[in-house]
Design a protein around this motif. Structure first.
Motif, PDB file in Angstrom:
ATOM      1  N   ARG A 214       0.877  -1.180   0.000  1.00 27.61           N
ATOM      2  CA  ARG A 214       0.000   0.000   0.000  1.00 27.61           C
ATOM      3  C   ARG A 214       0.904   1.216   0.000  1.00 27.61           C
ATOM      4  NH1 ARG A 214      -1.543   3.351   4.214  1.00 27.61           N
ATOM      5  NH2 ARG A 214      -0.781   1.874   5.764  1.00 27.61           N
ATOM      6  N   LEU A 215       0.881   1.968  -1.090  1.00 29.93           N
ATOM      7  CA  LEU A 215       1.691   3.169  -1.165  1.00 29.93           C
ATOM      8  C   LEU A 215       1.091   4.253  -0.286  1.00 29.93           C
ATOM      9  CD1 LEU A 215       2.366   3.300  -4.999  1.00 29.93           C
ATOM     10  CD2 LEU A 215       3.829   2.372  -3.206  1.00 29.93           C
ATOM     11  N   ASP A 216       1.941   4.911   0.469  1.00 28.86           N
ATOM     12  CA  ASP A 216       1.483   5.924   1.410  1.00 28.86           C
ATOM     13  C   ASP A 216       2.448   7.104   1.357  1.00 28.86           C
ATOM     14  OD1 ASP A 216      -0.117   7.054   3.343  1.00 28.86           O
ATOM     15  OD2 ASP A 216       0.529   5.735   4.946  1.00 28.86           O
TER      16      ASP A 216
ATOM     17  N   ARG B 140       1.528  16.241   4.712  1.00 29.02           N
ATOM     18  CA  ARG B 140       2.142  17.458   4.170  1.00 29.02           C
ATOM     19  C   ARG B 140       2.674  17.214   2.762  1.00 29.02           C
ATOM     20  NH1 ARG B 140       6.354  19.830   8.166  1.00 29.02           N
ATOM     21  NH2 ARG B 140       6.772  21.054   6.314  1.00 29.02           N
ATOM     22  N   ALA B 141       3.350  16.091   2.564  1.00 25.98           N
ATOM     23  CA  ALA B 141       3.881  15.763   1.242  1.00 25.98           C
ATOM     24  C   ALA B 141       2.730  15.552   0.255  1.00 25.98           C
ATOM     25  CB  ALA B 141       4.754  14.515   1.318  1.00 25.98           C
ATOM     26  N   ARG B 142       1.661  14.901   0.704  1.00 25.40           N
ATOM     27  CA  ARG B 142       0.505  14.665  -0.166  1.00 25.40           C
ATOM     28  C   ARG B 142      -0.092  15.982  -0.638  1.00 25.40           C
ATOM     29  NH1 ARG B 142      -4.997  13.798  -0.523  1.00 25.40           N
ATOM     30  NH2 ARG B 142      -5.442  14.750   1.476  1.00 25.40           N
ATOM     31  N   GLN B 143      -0.282  16.912   0.295  1.00 23.50           N
ATOM     32  CA  GLN B 143      -0.849  18.215  -0.051  1.00 23.50           C
ATOM     33  C   GLN B 143       0.067  18.988  -1.003  1.00 23.50           C
ATOM     34  OE1 GLN B 143      -3.847  19.425   0.473  1.00 23.50           O
ATOM     35  NE2 GLN B 143      -4.445  17.586   1.600  1.00 23.50           N
ATOM     36  N   GLU B 144       1.381  18.909  -0.774  1.00 25.24           N
ATOM     37  CA  GLU B 144       2.333  19.592  -1.656  1.00 25.24           C
ATOM     38  C   GLU B 144       2.301  19.002  -3.059  1.00 25.24           C
ATOM     39  OE1 GLU B 144       5.185  22.034  -3.294  1.00 25.24           O
ATOM     40  OE2 GLU B 144       3.935  22.298  -1.516  1.00 25.24           O
ATOM     41  N   ARG B 145       2.234  17.697  -3.159  1.00 25.90           N
ATOM     42  CA  ARG B 145       2.168  17.052  -4.470  1.00 25.90           C
ATOM     43  C   ARG B 145       0.878  17.424  -5.195  1.00 25.90           C
ATOM     44  NH1 ARG B 145       4.700  11.060  -3.106  1.00 25.90           N
ATOM     45  NH2 ARG B 145       6.675  11.871  -2.320  1.00 25.90           N
TER      46      ARG B 145
ATOM     47  N   ASP C 217       6.185   3.754   2.432  1.00 22.03           N
ATOM     48  CA  ASP C 217       6.139   5.204   2.610  1.00 22.03           C
ATOM     49  C   ASP C 217       6.939   5.897   1.516  1.00 22.03           C
ATOM     50  OD1 ASP C 217       5.931   7.792   3.514  1.00 22.03           O
ATOM     51  OD2 ASP C 217       6.925   7.427   5.425  1.00 22.03           O
ATOM     52  N   GLY C 218       6.281   6.754   0.761  1.00 23.31           N
ATOM     53  CA  GLY C 218       6.939   7.487  -0.314  1.00 23.31           C
ATOM     54  C   GLY C 218       7.303   8.906   0.054  1.00 23.31           C
ATOM     55  N   THR C 219       7.080   9.283   1.324  1.00 22.73           N
ATOM     56  CA  THR C 219       7.419  10.633   1.772  1.00 22.73           C
ATOM     57  C   THR C 219       8.920  10.844   1.617  1.00 22.73           C
ATOM     58  OG1 THR C 219       5.621  10.514   3.380  1.00 22.73           O
ATOM     59  CG2 THR C 219       7.239  12.272   3.696  1.00 22.73           C
ATOM     60  N   ASP C 220       9.292  11.953   1.028  1.00 20.33           N
ATOM     61  CA  ASP C 220      10.705  12.319   0.828  1.00 20.33           C
ATOM     62  C   ASP C 220      11.474  11.307  -0.010  1.00 20.33           C
ATOM     63  OD1 ASP C 220      10.364  14.642   2.399  1.00 20.33           O
ATOM     64  OD2 ASP C 220      10.721  13.498   4.229  1.00 20.33           O
ATOM     65  N   ARG C 221      10.797  10.566  -0.866  1.00 14.32           N
ATOM     66  CA  ARG C 221      11.447   9.608  -1.756  1.00 14.32           C
ATOM     67  C   ARG C 221      10.997   9.876  -3.176  1.00 14.32           C
ATOM     68  NH1 ARG C 221      10.329   3.810   0.756  1.00 14.32           N
ATOM     69  NH2 ARG C 221      11.991   3.169  -0.644  1.00 14.32           N
ATOM     70  N   THR C 222      11.897   9.676  -4.112  1.00 11.89           N
ATOM     71  CA  THR C 222      11.548   9.829  -5.529  1.00 11.89           C
ATOM     72  C   THR C 222      10.758   8.595  -5.962  1.00 11.89           C
ATOM     73  OG1 THR C 222      13.518   8.686  -6.342  1.00 11.89           O
ATOM     74  CG2 THR C 222      13.701  11.082  -5.978  1.00 11.89           C
ATOM     75  N   PRO C 223      10.047   8.681  -7.081  1.00 11.94           N
ATOM     76  CA  PRO C 223       9.359   7.496  -7.586  1.00 11.94           C
ATOM     77  C   PRO C 223      10.323   6.322  -7.805  1.00 11.94           C
ATOM     78  CG  PRO C 223       8.535   9.442  -8.702  1.00 11.94           C
ATOM     79  CD  PRO C 223       9.708   9.887  -7.863  1.00 11.94           C
ATOM     80  N   GLU C 224      11.526   6.625  -8.274  1.00  9.89           N
ATOM     81  CA  GLU C 224      12.516   5.563  -8.490  1.00  9.89           C
ATOM     82  C   GLU C 224      12.906   4.888  -7.176  1.00  9.89           C
ATOM     83  OE1 GLU C 224      12.766   8.701  -9.680  1.00  9.89           O
ATOM     84  OE2 GLU C 224      12.421   8.324 -11.817  1.00  9.89           O
TER      85      GLU C 224
ATOM     86  N   VAL D  25      11.053   4.718  -4.456  1.00  8.59           N
ATOM     87  CA  VAL D  25       9.903   3.933  -4.013  1.00  8.59           C
ATOM     88  C   VAL D  25       9.848   2.610  -4.775  1.00  8.59           C
ATOM     89  CG1 VAL D  25       7.376   3.845  -3.920  1.00  8.59           C
ATOM     90  CG2 VAL D  25       8.569   5.942  -3.266  1.00  8.59           C
ATOM     91  N   ALA D  26      10.053   2.673  -6.088  1.00  2.00           N
ATOM     92  CA  ALA D  26      10.029   1.444  -6.897  1.00  2.00           C
ATOM     93  C   ALA D  26      11.112   0.469  -6.448  1.00  2.00           C
ATOM     94  CB  ALA D  26      10.199   1.786  -8.377  1.00  2.00           C
ATOM     95  N   ARG D  27      12.325   0.984  -6.200  1.00  2.00           N
ATOM     96  CA  ARG D  27      13.406   0.112  -5.711  1.00  2.00           C
ATOM     97  C   ARG D  27      13.046  -0.489  -4.363  1.00  2.00           C
ATOM     98  NH1 ARG D  27      16.885   3.836  -8.059  1.00  2.00           N
ATOM     99  NH2 ARG D  27      17.105   4.999  -6.135  1.00  2.00           N
ATOM    100  N   GLY D  28      12.444   0.323  -3.487  1.00  2.00           N
ATOM    101  CA  GLY D  28      12.033  -0.175  -2.175  1.00  2.00           C
ATOM    102  C   GLY D  28      11.002  -1.288  -2.289  1.00  2.00           C
ATOM    103  N   ILE D  29      10.033  -1.118  -3.176  1.00  2.00           N
ATOM    104  CA  ILE D  29       9.015  -2.149  -3.385  1.00  2.00           C
ATOM    105  C   ILE D  29       9.667  -3.416  -3.939  1.00  2.00           C
ATOM    106  CG2 ILE D  29       6.987  -2.794  -4.748  1.00  2.00           C
ATOM    107  CD1 ILE D  29       6.125   0.180  -4.513  1.00  2.00           C
ATOM    108  N   ALA D  30      10.548  -3.256  -4.904  1.00  2.00           N
ATOM    109  CA  ALA D  30      11.233  -4.421  -5.479  1.00  2.00           C
ATOM    110  C   ALA D  30      12.022  -5.161  -4.403  1.00  2.00           C
ATOM    111  CB  ALA D  30      12.150  -3.991  -6.621  1.00  2.00           C
TER     112      ALA D  30
END
Length: 91
Positions: free
Chosen positions: A12-14, A18-23, A60-67, A69-74
């Motif tokens: 579950r991506l989260d 604050r980061a959500r509102q900024e995005r 948790d994707g806060t303060d992480r780039t999409p890349e 997050v993807a590496r973390g999931i992998a």
């Protein structure tokens, strides 16, 4: 022959509020908010509560780039899914 795939792991991506509102603010400025946003935003807190109740693995994707997050999931998938070489498949 049909193969059935049963999920072993469901992330579950989260992201922090604050980061959500900024995005969301950045997407609004760029005009890239989806129609999903308009439908879901009024219910965001309830949706989050429901998704947490499923017991999915939080990523948790806060303060992480999409890349990142993807590496973390992998990495998580690799550490949770049993590895086996089936006949006809190479490592």
């Amino acid at each position: 022959m049909q193969t059935t795939v049963t999920p072993v792991l469901a992330p579950r991506l989260d992201v922090g509020e604050r980061a959500r509102q900024e995005r969301l603010r950045r997407r609004a400025e760029l005009g890239t908010l989806s129609s999903w946003h308009r439908r879901e935003e009024p219910n965001a807190a309830e949706s989050s509560r429901v998704y947490r109740a499923f017991g999915l693995l939080r990523v948790d994707g806060t303060d992480r780039t999409p890349e990142e997050v993807a590496r973390g999931i992998a990495d998580i998938v690799r550490s949770h899914v049993p590895h086996r070489i089936e006949e006809g498949n190479s490592p």
